[in-house]
Design an enzyme around this catalytic site. Structure first.
Site: not given
Ligand code: G3P
Ligand code: MG
Length: 257
Positions: A22-23, A51, A64, A124, A126, A246
């Site tokens: 995640h990221r 993102d 993000h 993703e 945004k 993460d």
């Molecule tokens: O893609 C899953 C997650 O990244 C969505 O929420 O706010 O972390 O971008 P956020």
């Molecule tokens: Mg995300």
């Protein structure tokens, strides 16, 4: 537990293959930077989530928040800063001094990394208030085409269904996943409309009944962002395919996943 030994000596377990960074590995390196993406590859992850939003001059950037305040040494709105202004910022120092000088990557730079490392990228899209969804999607599609990346190395996701509809028109061959915090009642109408590949939801709002319904229709089911594997032990039995986390390494030692 079955596993694959990679050429670089990293043992890819089934469990790590069922995580998405995640990221990047954002608990060990600054989120949405190449440093965090490198750690994901080193950990044996196949998938990285990022993102993406546009700079004021229309360049898809990997960041993000709608401002640069939290994750850089600058301040202001991403959408009001040019590529050149964003590139001057330090996106590593806020996390740890050893990441001083780490820049905000562009989507194109990230795609290049993904191609070189043969990983897969969940982009993703945004969308913040005032954002032009059609413009965001058009610019992202342009960059993807320019990069020459294979369609099966990418997956789009968004909380904004309209962004996924746009991407379906622009790049129908690239898979789409709908993001929801809580999966709504009308989920299946939306999933049919966007010809979805996957559903990405907040693990805290998922239960076994909904998970089984999603799996009955053969959608991939991903959960964000469980950082403690023990919180989602049961979810594997419900049919969840991947955890967006993460800390992918936390899952590495799991068995029966
Ligand atoms: O893609 C899953 C997650 O990244 C969505 O929420 O706010 O972390 O971008 P956020
Ligand atoms: Mg995300």
């Amino acid at each position: 537990m079955s596993s694959i030994l990679q050429a670089n000596g990293v043992l890819k377990t089934n469990a790590i293959l069922k995580t998405m960074a995640h990221r990047g590995v954002s608990n060990q390196a600054p989120e949405n930077t190449l440093a965090a993406f490198i750690l994901a590859v080193d950990a044996g992850c196949q998938w990285i989530e990022i993102d993406v939003q546009l700079s004021s001059d229309g360049v898809p950037m990997v960041i993000h928040d709608d401002t640069v305040n939290r994750c850089t040494n600058g301040c202001g709105k991403v959408a009001e800063m040019t590529l050149s202004q964003l590139k001057k910022l330090d996106a590593g120092l806020w996390f740890n001094d050893k990441y001083r000088g780490e820049p905000i990557p562009t989507l194109l730079e990230t795609l290049d990394f993904v191609q070189r490392t043969q990983t897969k990228l969940n982009i993703e899209l945004k969308v913040y208030p005032q954002d032009d969804i059609a413009l965001l999607c058009a610019k992202v599609a342009q960059v993807i085409i320019a990069s020459g990346i294979a369609a099966d190395q990418i997956l789009f996701s968004s909380f904004h269904t309209q962004a996924l509809i746009e991407m379906q028109d622009l790049l129908p061959q690239v898979r789409r996943g709908q993001l929801w915090q809580k999966i709504p009642r009308e989920a299946f109408d939306i999933l049919r409309e966007i010809k979805a590949y996957s559903v990405h939801c907040d693990y805290r709002f998922l239960n076994s009944t909904i998970a089984q319904q999603i799996k009955q229709f053969d959608y991939q089911l991903y959960c964000y962002t469980p950082n403690l594997p023990e919180l989602v032990d049961d979810y594997w039995h419900w049919g969840v395919d991947m955890m967006i986390t993460d800390i992918p390494q936390a899952y590495a030692a799991l068995e029966n996943v």
